[in-house]
Design an enzyme around this catalytic site. Structure first.
Site, PDB file in Angstrom:
ATOM      1  N   SER A 265     -11.864  17.156  -9.042  1.00 14.98           N
ATOM      2  CA  SER A 265     -13.142  16.894  -9.718  1.00 14.98           C
ATOM      3  C   SER A 265     -13.607  18.175 -10.393  1.00 14.98           C
ATOM      4  CB  SER A 265     -14.211  16.479  -8.700  1.00 14.98           C
ATOM      5  OG  SER A 265     -14.613  17.602  -7.943  1.00 14.98           O
ATOM      6  N   ASP A 266     -14.382  18.053 -11.479  1.00 18.07           N
ATOM      7  CA  ASP A 266     -15.074  19.251 -11.933  1.00 18.07           C
ATOM      8  C   ASP A 266     -16.107  19.574 -10.854  1.00 18.07           C
ATOM      9  OD1 ASP A 266     -15.981  21.463 -13.218  1.00 18.07           O
ATOM     10  OD2 ASP A 266     -16.236  20.511 -15.167  1.00 18.07           O
ATOM     11  N   TRP A 267     -16.580  20.786 -10.876  1.00 16.06           N
ATOM     12  CA  TRP A 267     -17.394  21.268  -9.743  1.00 16.06           C
ATOM     13  C   TRP A 267     -18.722  20.507  -9.659  1.00 16.06           C
ATOM     14  CZ3 TRP A 267     -12.867  22.656  -9.468  1.00 16.06           C
ATOM     15  CH2 TRP A 267     -12.386  23.566  -8.540  1.00 16.06           C
TER      16      TRP A 267
ATOM     17  N   GLY B  76     -18.764  17.254  -9.968  1.00 19.33           N
ATOM     18  CA  GLY B  76     -18.654  16.150 -10.927  1.00 19.33           C
ATOM     19  C   GLY B  76     -18.464  14.784 -10.298  1.00 19.33           C
TER      20      GLY B  76
END
Ligand code: BGC
Length: 756
Positions: free
Chosen positions: A265-267, A269
């Site tokens: 995941s993006d941080w 996200g």
């Protein structure tokens, strides 16, 4: 007693000296076994709790391994231009280590501007070695989101406006990184083309546009480069957050492209418990669990893939099928990286890395204009070279968001030109005050850029200094502060900030031979273009940025960079005409902002050339200190039988359909490199298509007075369009033109190909 001791000692010796036979080593620890065998052996040894623990972070940049079994933690690092300084376990601030100053490589927009796959491989190898030395398993990069608007704050971290160029450059970068047992994590998947409201905007894009423009670079990274990790983006597509977007992750990435790596995941996200479990996310990282909006510290146990996941498994709401898949992918990543059969040790801050950074930065520098051969600089012995502008002295490795770096050194253009021209007097005048900030996340450049002078005084001082100069170079542009080339915010305008346009005009009025260097990571407007004699596009060049620029300005390196995106004359000329296209609108009743990609496939030069709109500098443009003639060009076939429809996973699309050979003659007086570009123009009629699309390129070095033949292969994919109704790639029958040129607007010849 003595006899017992001797016997015991001998037994111990026997145990120590006889290494366990191979059959005693568990398969997952045996490097002679394949990665898949090791995964299959390890998986059943893990408890449900251990598997769940692996799927989410335990600190800002790490997730647990399985300590009981000797399976190590997974450590991530930004990316994509160098190895981020160590941060505290649960804080963004740097940890204050003194051994983590890295080699800062150039920004990816610069790498893309090299149009040179070898440079991408060099970059990937170098940064991969640095990551491995720092014991990182996942490098959070490269980024390949398309430059849809010059205003996107993260254009500098991406590879331009064309999917073919980005796809060609990302492939060797990924391979170079992964040679070191470090996974490249290609980001941000997908249709994430602006920073404004990046965590609350739904990209509304049709399938043709998705497949033709926004997905191809990711597909190349996965299928050609073999990327081991992909990062989901913050935005939504199809009404679902992209870190757990079923269509993007399960149907396309893991389905159509057979991706066997991990989705990270993006941080912060990941946004939904159930979707995080079922929709293809494998590892959840970040700050908080609600889109970076804040939560109690140490929220890791509350991550979507932590306690909520375990609870669902325990009470039977979800089974363990997805969990086994996630754990298998994470184990695969570990066996490919930290537990790889081939040990990798990497290297850090080596002279080779700084040399690579300098070569890449110089190779990406673009000579946009050079009237009367004003460049390279010709400063007489004892002469005076005046530099004007903040970017001649501002260190820019620090800043910009998550790509912020702490480097051992950063050579500014002023330092480098003084070094390169020891017999000249190289002086500097500020000209304007832009961003005086010098630190980011507690990394500080140590520069004090404050200046009390008024804009009028700064201008008059610059003009006065120009009076007795033998050459004047303005070095300005953007920087990495908010609303410039910066994560989290978009630019507000395509024009240069801090009154630079007026300053350049005022200088040009006094200095007929003014040279302008623009440093930026995205296109800027140049309304003063006609008033100046020479223009150079520099980028954020990393540790060696000043030297790379000096190499080009002094002629030590003959420029060979080409623009990876169009420089339009104004923002209004571009394809984004309405608020609904950019930055999006929030219709009544909608929970999220909606951003409509109404322009479809007409992005960048596809828009300008199809509509006949003149631009400041076209995509693919770049000059040299020598000149090249396109002596001859031919195709290996005049006609092929290939018309029809191909499934999205058909391997035939990657096979050569036709080859092109182009003879390039260096007709000038210096050795140099030309970038031969092939654009395909499809038969007219039927579905509206861009008048040309880049489908092949090659950078070729040609010594002065000599010529070289360049061979470029055009796979079947080069002639396709995506058909939404049948969800397939279609090759229409008819006459195609293969345009051979030196930029998207400088076509030197056209070859025709009949497709039946
Ligand atoms: C960025 C990513 C980055 C991550 C970790 C996010 O805010 O969008 O590109 O890799 O932070 O720093």
């Amino acid at each position: 007693m003595r006899r017992f001791c001797v016997a015991a000692f001998s037994a111990a010796l026997l145990v120590c000296c006889s290494s366990p036979s191979r059959k005693d080593i568990p398969v997952y620890l045996d490097p002679s076994r394949s990665v898949e065998e090791r995964v299959q052996d390890a998986l059943p040894r893990l408890s449900t709790e251990e598997k769940v623990a692996m799927t989410h972070a335990q600190s800002k940049f790490s997730s647990p391994g399985v300590p009981r079994l000797g399976i190590p933690e997974v450590w991530c690092t930004d990316g994509p231009h160098g190895i981020r300084p160590e941060v505290l376990w649960d804080e963004w601030d740097q940890a204050g280590w003194t051994n983590d100053s890295c080699t800062a490589f150039p920004a990816l927009s610069c790498l893309a501007a090299t149009w040179d796959r070898e440079m991408a491989l060099l970059f990937g190898r170098g940064i991969g070695e640095e990551a491995r030395y720092r014991k990182k398993d996942i490098l959070l990069g490269p980024g390949v989101n398309i430059c849809r608007t010059p205003l996107n704050g993260r254009n500098f971290e991406y590879m331009g406006e064309d999917p073919f160029l980005a796809g060609a450059m990302v492939t060797p970068y990924v391979q170079g990184v992964q040679e070191n047992g470090v996974a490249a994590c290609v980001k941000h998947f997908a249709v994430n083309n602006q920073e404004t409201r990046r965590t609350a905007t739904n990209s509304v894009v049709d399938d043709r546009t998705l497949y033709e423009i926004y997905l191809p670079a990711f597909r190349s990274a996965v299928q050609d480069g073999g990327a081991w990790a992909i990062m989901g983006s913050y935005n939504l597509y199809n009404g679902e957050f992209n870190c757990h977007n079923k269509r993007l992750l399960l149907d396309i990435l893991k389905g159509e492209w057979s991706f066997d790596g991990v989705v990270v995941s993006d941080w912060g996200g990941a946004r939904d418990d159930d979707q995080a479990i079922t929709n293809g996310l494998d590892m959840e990282y970040g700050t908080w669990t609600n889109g970076l909006r804040g939560a109690p510290s140490d929220s890791y146990n509350n991550y979507h893939l932590a306690r909520p996941y375990l609870e669902r498994i325990r009470d039977g709401r979800v089974g363990t099928k997805e969990l086994d898949d996630k754990a298998a992918r994470i184990l695969r990543l570990i066996f490919r990286t930290s537990m790889s059969a081939v040990p990798h040790y990497g290297s850090f801050n080596s002279p080779e890395h700084y040399d690579a950074a300098r070569r890449i930065a110089a190779a990406g520098t673009v000579l946009l204009k050079n009237d009367g051969g004003l460049l390279p600089l010709n400063v007489p012995k004892g002469g005076r070279l005046l530099l004007v502008g903040e970017n001649a002295v501002k260190k820019m490795v620090v800043g910009g968001g998550s790509s912020n770096l702490k480097t051992r050194y950063e050579i500014t253009p002023l330092d480098a030109l003084r070094e390169a021209l020891p017999d000249a007097q190289v002086v500097w005048e500020r000209g304007y005050v832009g961003d005086t900030g010098s630190s980011y996340n507690k990394v500080d450049t140590g520069q004090d850029l404050s200046d009390p002078r008024s804009p009028e005084k700064l201008l008059s001082d610059a003009l006065a200094a120009a009076k007795d100069a033998d050459a004047v170079v303005f070095i300005g542009g953007l920087n990495k502060s908010a609303n410039q080339d910066n994560e989290g915010t978009d630019r507000l305008d395509i024009r240069l900030p801090y009154g630079q346009d007026g300053l350049i005009e005022a200088l040009a009025a006094e200095v007929p031979d003014l040279i302008v260097v623009n440093i930026s990571g995205s296109p800027v407007a140049m309304p003063w273009e006609k008033s100046v004699k020479a223009i150079v596009q520099g980028w954020y060049g990393g540790s060696e940025s000043g030297r790379a620029l000096a190499d080009v300005l002094t002629g030590a390196v003959n420029p060979s960079g080409r623009l990876p995106f169009t420089f339009p004359a104004s923002l209004e000329d571009g394809p984004l005409k309405s608020e609904r296209q950019y930055p999006g609108i929030k219709p009544e009743g909608e929970k999220w902002w909606q951003e409509y990609y109404d322009e479809g496939v007409f992005v960048g030069y596809r828009w300008y050339s199809s509509k006949g709109i003149p631009v400041q500098f076209p995509f693919g443009h770049g000059l040299s200190y020598t000149s090249f003639d396109y002596a001859s060009a031919s195709l290996s076939k005049k006609q092929i039988k290939a018309a029809g429809s191909y499934s999205v996973s058909d391997s035939a699309l990657g096979r050569e359909a036709v080859g092109a050979t182009v003879r390039i003659a260096n007709s000038g007086g210096r050795d140099g490199a030309e970038v031969v570009q092939l654009y395909v123009s499809a038969p007219s009629g039927g579905v509206e298509r861009p008048v040309k699309e880049l489908r092949g390129f090659e950078k070729v070095f040609v010594p002065a007075g000599q010529s070289r033949d360049v061979a470029i292969s055009l796979p079947l994919r080069s002639f396709t369009r995506f058909d939404e109704a049948s969800h397939s790639w279609v090759v229409d029958p008819g006459t195609y033109n293969v345009l051979v040129g030196s930029s998207s607007e400088d076509i030197r010849c056209s070859l025709s190909l009949e497709i039946k």
